[in-house]
Design a protein around this motif. Structure first.
Motif, PDB file in Angstrom:
ATOM      1  N   ALA A  77      33.366  39.238  49.317  1.00  0.00           N
ATOM      2  CA  ALA A  77      34.344  40.261  49.690  1.00  0.00           C
ATOM      3  C   ALA A  77      35.745  39.665  49.782  1.00  0.00           C
ATOM      4  CB  ALA A  77      33.953  40.914  51.016  1.00  0.00           C
ATOM      5  N   CYS A  78      35.852  38.495  50.362  1.00  0.00           N
ATOM      6  CA  CYS A  78      37.148  37.825  50.499  1.00  0.00           C
ATOM      7  C   CYS A  78      37.693  37.446  49.123  1.00  0.00           C
ATOM      8  CB  CYS A  78      37.005  36.590  51.396  1.00  0.00           C
ATOM      9  SG  CYS A  78      38.581  35.865  51.909  1.00  0.00           S
ATOM     10  N   ALA A  79      36.838  36.940  48.255  1.00  0.00           N
ATOM     11  CA  ALA A  79      37.270  36.588  46.895  1.00  0.00           C
ATOM     12  C   ALA A  79      37.784  37.812  46.153  1.00  0.00           C
ATOM     13  CB  ALA A  79      36.120  35.952  46.124  1.00  0.00           C
ATOM     14  N   ASP A  80      37.080  38.932  46.288  1.00  0.00           N
ATOM     15  CA  ASP A  80      37.507  40.170  45.616  1.00  0.00           C
ATOM     16  C   ASP A  80      38.871  40.627  46.127  1.00  0.00           C
ATOM     17  OD1 ASP A  80      35.169  40.152  44.155  1.00  0.00           O
ATOM     18  OD2 ASP A  80      34.178  41.712  45.365  1.00  0.00           O
ATOM     19  N   GLU A  81      39.069  40.556  47.442  1.00  0.00           N
ATOM     20  CA  GLU A  81      40.357  40.968  48.011  1.00  0.00           C
ATOM     21  C   GLU A  81      41.469  40.021  47.582  1.00  0.00           C
ATOM     22  OE1 GLU A  81      43.406  42.898  49.914  1.00  0.00           O
ATOM     23  OE2 GLU A  81      41.408  43.662  49.429  1.00  0.00           O
ATOM     24  N   CYS A  82      41.228  38.737  47.675  1.00  0.00           N
ATOM     25  CA  CYS A  82      42.262  37.766  47.293  1.00  0.00           C
ATOM     26  C   CYS A  82      42.625  37.891  45.812  1.00  0.00           C
ATOM     27  CB  CYS A  82      41.803  36.343  47.607  1.00  0.00           C
ATOM     28  SG  CYS A  82      41.963  35.902  49.352  1.00  0.00           S
ATOM     29  N   ALA A  83      41.656  38.235  44.983  1.00  0.00           N
ATOM     30  CA  ALA A  83      41.903  38.369  43.543  1.00  0.00           C
ATOM     31  C   ALA A  83      42.850  39.530  43.233  1.00  0.00           C
ATOM     32  CB  ALA A  83      40.579  38.552  42.806  1.00  0.00           C
ATOM     33  N   ARG A  84      43.026  40.438  44.169  1.00  0.00           N
ATOM     34  CA  ARG A  84      43.931  41.574  43.982  1.00  0.00           C
ATOM     35  C   ARG A  84      45.403  41.169  44.110  1.00  0.00           C
ATOM     36  NH1 ARG A  84      43.676  45.268  48.004  1.00  0.00           N
ATOM     37  NH2 ARG A  84      44.613  46.813  46.656  1.00  0.00           N
TER      38      ARG A  84
END
Length: 109
Positions: A77-84
């Motif tokens: 979840a953190c990776a997905d958010e940071c990738a934004r």
């Protein structure tokens, strides 16, 4: 299982926690901090669970596998958010989170 069995995953968790802390701190210095609120929250949650996972693994806890499954979910979840977000600290964090999620998934299998 002992520390040596978990070492790769422990290292991934500790690296991820450090980069999540760096990312959260860096996000607070962005111009639009409100836009970064979800990223900061997930960074802090991810760092907390990564530290806890590393600690349980280093103790050889029977509960390490269960926590590592949760850690993998939060890291994803953190990776997905940071990738934004298009800044270096978020990119570094996303990479570390993906690596940690993979290590925790393998360890918990």
């Amino acid at each position: 299982m002992t520390y040596h069995d978990f070492k790769k995953c422990i290292d991934a968790c500790l690296n991820c926690a450090a980069l999540c802390n760096h990312c959260a701190s860096s996000c607070t210095k962005e111009e639009d901090v409100k836009m970064m609120a979800k990223c900061i929250q997930l960074d802090m949650e991810c760092a907390a669970v990564c530290y806890a996972s590393a600690q349980l693994m280093s103790l050889g806890s029977d509960r390490a596998n269960a926590l590592c499954k949760i850690c993998a979910d939060i890291c994803k979840a953190c990776a997905d958010e940071c990738a934004r977000h298009n800044n270096e600290h978020c990119k570094e964090c996303a990479d570390a989170c993906r690596q940690c999620a993979e290590a925790c998934t393998q360890m918990a299998a």
